[in-house]
Design a protein around this motif. Structure first.
Motif, PDB file in Angstrom:
ATOM      1  N   ALA A   1       4.429  10.620   0.599  1.00 41.52           N
ATOM      2  CA  ALA A   1       4.598  11.340   1.805  1.00 41.52           C
ATOM      3  C   ALA A   1       5.702  12.393   1.772  1.00 41.52           C
ATOM      4  CB  ALA A   1       5.350  10.577   2.753  1.00 41.52           C
ATOM      5  N   GLU A   2       6.720  12.481   1.042  1.00 37.08           N
ATOM      6  CA  GLU A   2       7.541  13.402   0.743  1.00 37.08           C
ATOM      7  C   GLU A   2       6.798  14.783   0.068  1.00 37.08           C
ATOM      8  OE1 GLU A   2      11.434  14.855  -1.772  1.00 37.08           O
ATOM      9  OE2 GLU A   2      11.194  12.903  -1.138  1.00 37.08           O
ATOM     10  N   LEU A   3       6.017  14.324  -0.878  1.00 36.02           N
ATOM     11  CA  LEU A   3       5.345  15.257  -1.692  1.00 36.02           C
ATOM     12  C   LEU A   3       3.840  15.761  -1.085  1.00 36.02           C
ATOM     13  CD1 LEU A   3       6.447  13.789  -5.357  1.00 36.02           C
ATOM     14  CD2 LEU A   3       7.362  15.747  -3.818  1.00 36.02           C
ATOM     15  N   SER A   4       3.455  14.848  -0.160  1.00 36.15           N
ATOM     16  CA  SER A   4       2.025  15.145   0.384  1.00 36.15           C
ATOM     17  C   SER A   4       1.217  15.033  -0.848  1.00 36.15           C
ATOM     18  CB  SER A   4       1.850  16.690   1.032  1.00 36.15           C
ATOM     19  OG  SER A   4       0.755  16.625   1.686  1.00 36.15           O
ATOM     20  N   MET A   5       1.054  13.672  -1.471  1.00 40.72           N
ATOM     21  CA  MET A   5       0.023  13.485  -2.150  1.00 40.72           C
ATOM     22  C   MET A   5      -0.552  12.165  -1.971  1.00 40.72           C
ATOM     23  SD  MET A   5       2.135  14.106  -5.973  1.00 40.72           S
ATOM     24  CE  MET A   5       0.798  13.717  -6.710  1.00 40.72           C
ATOM     25  N   PRO A   6      -1.828  11.887  -2.510  1.00 40.75           N
ATOM     26  CA  PRO A   6      -2.544  10.702  -2.131  1.00 40.75           C
ATOM     27  C   PRO A   6      -1.943   9.669  -2.774  1.00 40.75           C
ATOM     28  CG  PRO A   6      -4.084  12.721  -3.044  1.00 40.75           C
ATOM     29  CD  PRO A   6      -2.738  13.073  -3.194  1.00 40.75           C
ATOM     30  N   VAL A   7      -2.256   8.535  -2.286  1.00 36.90           N
ATOM     31  CA  VAL A   7      -1.699   7.332  -2.950  1.00 36.90           C
ATOM     32  C   VAL A   7      -2.839   6.505  -3.533  1.00 36.90           C
ATOM     33  CG1 VAL A   7       0.523   6.933  -1.895  1.00 36.90           C
ATOM     34  CG2 VAL A   7      -1.393   6.149  -0.668  1.00 36.90           C
ATOM     35  N   PHE A   8      -2.690   5.880  -4.744  1.00 38.16           N
ATOM     36  CA  PHE A   8      -3.882   5.036  -5.439  1.00 38.16           C
ATOM     37  C   PHE A   8      -3.218   3.581  -5.426  1.00 38.16           C
ATOM     38  CE2 PHE A   8      -5.603   3.238  -9.349  1.00 38.16           C
ATOM     39  CZ  PHE A   8      -6.788   3.884  -9.304  1.00 38.16           C
ATOM     40  N   LEU A   9      -3.899   2.618  -4.585  1.00 36.90           N
ATOM     41  CA  LEU A   9      -3.129   1.514  -4.085  1.00 36.90           C
ATOM     42  C   LEU A   9      -3.910   0.276  -4.602  1.00 36.90           C
ATOM     43  CD1 LEU A   9      -2.529   2.220  -0.379  1.00 36.90           C
ATOM     44  CD2 LEU A   9      -1.174   2.690  -2.085  1.00 36.90           C
ATOM     45  N   HIS A  10      -3.232  -0.852  -4.734  1.00 39.98           N
ATOM     46  CA  HIS A  10      -3.535  -2.067  -5.270  1.00 39.98           C
ATOM     47  C   HIS A  10      -2.963  -3.237  -4.155  1.00 39.98           C
ATOM     48  CE1 HIS A  10      -4.051  -5.452  -8.459  1.00 39.98           C
ATOM     49  NE2 HIS A  10      -3.204  -5.878  -7.754  1.00 39.98           N
ATOM     50  N   CYS A  11      -4.070  -3.863  -3.737  1.00 42.33           N
ATOM     51  CA  CYS A  11      -3.672  -5.200  -3.082  1.00 42.33           C
ATOM     52  C   CYS A  11      -4.662  -6.245  -3.374  1.00 42.33           C
ATOM     53  CB  CYS A  11      -4.102  -4.912  -1.500  1.00 42.33           C
ATOM     54  SG  CYS A  11      -3.593  -6.184  -0.542  1.00 42.33           S
ATOM     55  N   ARG A  12      -3.810  -7.491  -3.681  1.00 38.59           N
ATOM     56  CA  ARG A  12      -4.406  -8.810  -3.945  1.00 38.59           C
ATOM     57  C   ARG A  12      -3.658  -9.922  -3.299  1.00 38.59           C
ATOM     58  NH1 ARG A  12      -6.381 -11.307 -10.060  1.00 38.59           N
ATOM     59  NH2 ARG A  12      -7.722 -12.647  -9.150  1.00 38.59           N
ATOM     60  N   GLU A  13      -4.382 -10.556  -2.240  1.00 35.14           N
ATOM     61  CA  GLU A  13      -4.017 -11.708  -1.672  1.00 35.14           C
ATOM     62  C   GLU A  13      -2.514 -11.384  -1.095  1.00 35.14           C
ATOM     63  OE1 GLU A  13      -3.881 -15.131  -4.148  1.00 35.14           O
ATOM     64  OE2 GLU A  13      -5.794 -14.847  -4.930  1.00 35.14           O
ATOM     65  N   ALA A  14      -2.649 -10.061  -0.559  1.00 34.02           N
ATOM     66  CA  ALA A  14      -1.102  -9.730   0.302  1.00 34.02           C
ATOM     67  C   ALA A  14      -1.757  -8.704   1.321  1.00 34.02           C
ATOM     68  CB  ALA A  14      -0.510  -9.184  -0.606  1.00 34.02           C
ATOM     69  N   HIS A  15      -2.812  -9.008   2.127  1.00 34.41           N
ATOM     70  CA  HIS A  15      -3.327  -7.959   3.096  1.00 34.41           C
ATOM     71  C   HIS A  15      -2.579  -7.734   4.303  1.00 34.41           C
ATOM     72  CE1 HIS A  15      -6.259  -5.663   5.078  1.00 34.41           C
ATOM     73  NE2 HIS A  15      -5.956  -6.416   6.112  1.00 34.41           N
ATOM     74  N   ASP A  16      -1.993  -9.010   4.782  1.00 35.18           N
ATOM     75  CA  ASP A  16      -1.440  -8.602   5.823  1.00 35.18           C
ATOM     76  C   ASP A  16       0.213  -7.845   5.723  1.00 35.18           C
ATOM     77  OD1 ASP A  16      -3.455  -9.974   7.446  1.00 35.18           O
ATOM     78  OD2 ASP A  16      -2.200 -11.753   7.673  1.00 35.18           O
ATOM     79  N   ARG A  17       0.845  -8.362   4.732  1.00 34.47           N
ATOM     80  CA  ARG A  17       2.206  -7.479   4.416  1.00 34.47           C
ATOM     81  C   ARG A  17       1.821  -6.397   3.984  1.00 34.47           C
ATOM     82  NH1 ARG A  17       6.302  -6.520   6.175  1.00 34.47           N
ATOM     83  NH2 ARG A  17       8.151  -6.328   4.798  1.00 34.47           N
ATOM     84  N   PHE A  18       0.811  -6.101   3.279  1.00 36.52           N
ATOM     85  CA  PHE A  18       0.352  -4.620   2.483  1.00 36.52           C
ATOM     86  C   PHE A  18       0.064  -3.796   3.762  1.00 36.52           C
ATOM     87  CE2 PHE A  18      -3.406  -1.869   1.367  1.00 36.52           C
ATOM     88  CZ  PHE A  18      -2.904  -1.279   0.304  1.00 36.52           C
TER      89      PHE A  18
END
Length: 262
Positions: free
Chosen positions: A119-136
């Motif tokens: 957010a500070e650098l205004s860059m895209p994020v490349f994300l990983h989520c496995r069996e953690a959807h709600d907390r993610f």
């Protein structure tokens, strides 16, 4: 055909990295994003991208499996890498409660720290989520209006999870997981729900070799040169022309990561 997820730093590619890229080019792959999964591999990924200017780029991040390694030094390394022209996204970062190689609280801390950096650098994020959807989603949602773009890489989740991502304007990365008749059927059936301008394709090489390739490759190692098979299969399951899908997903990747066109 742009491959948004290649683990080119993997030791499985140690002996033939240049040939891997050459085979990708020969197969019609138009660009490769090399995944950074910890501080060291993010540095290696950026260096590898410099070897193929205008064709390879990289991410800089700490995968949830490596979250226990997070430190101020790590944060400084990612910040420095993010200033390099080859680095076009922060990640791979997120949560993985399937294996919990790092403790959940360590994963959450590192994930939030990387979202803050992006957010500070205004860059895209490349994300990983496995069996953690709600907390993610709980951690990610407050940052969404501060981030220029988000891709959930290697999506393997449920219809509800996909609908949540799409409702929040995220992009979705699909791999050869959908070519697996044992575990990819549910995701395969969700493919038509993804808008054409939100879909990205990837191999996640050297992992997730498509099981339905014929003839079978001599090695179980996946490569970017196999992306055309994934494009063809995904297009068929979506009821689309494969060449049209290849062009569309290339355009999506270049828009997401701020890359010039072909």
């Amino acid at each position: 055909m742009f491959d948004i997820g290649v683990n080119l730093t993997s030791t499985q590619f140690a002996k033939d990295r240049k040939q891997i890229v050459t085979r990708a080019q020969q197969a019609g792959i138009t660009g490769i994003l090399i995944t950074g999964t910890n501080a060291l591999e993010s540095q290696q990924a950026q260096f590898l991208a410099t070897q193929h200017p205008g064709y390879c780029w990289s991410t800089a991040g700490v995968h949830p499996h490596h979250a226990s390694e997070w430190s101020q030094e790590t944060a400084g390394t990612l910040r420095r890498l993010a200033s390099q022209p080859q680095v076009v996204a922060i990640g791979e970062c997120g949560l993985d409660y399937n294996r919990n190689i790092s403790m959940p609280e360590q994963q959450e801390y590192a994930f939030n720290a990387q979202l803050e950096l992006a957010a500070e650098l205004s860059m895209p994020v490349f994300l990983h989520c496995r069996e953690a959807h709600d907390r993610f989603m709980a951690i990610l949602t407050p940052w969404l209006d501060k981030l220029p773009a988000v891709v959930v890489h290697c999506f393997t989740g449920t219809r509800k999870e996909l609908e949540d991502y799409l409702a929040q304007g995220m992009m979705v990365g699909i791999t050869g997981w959908v070519c697996d008749e044992r575990r990819g059927i549910e995701v395969r059936e969700l493919l038509p729900l993804i808008p054409a301008d939100r879909l990205l394709l990837e191999t996640d090489a050297p992992y997730l070799l498509p099981r339905d390739m014929r003839p079978r490759p001599p090695s179980r190692r996946n490569e970017p040169c196999y992306l055309p098979h994934i494009v063809h299969q995904v297009a068929a399951w979506r009821g689309e022309d494969s060449q049209t899908l290849a062009v569309q997903t290339d355009s999506n990747a270049r828009r997401l990561f701020g890359l010039s066109g072909l």
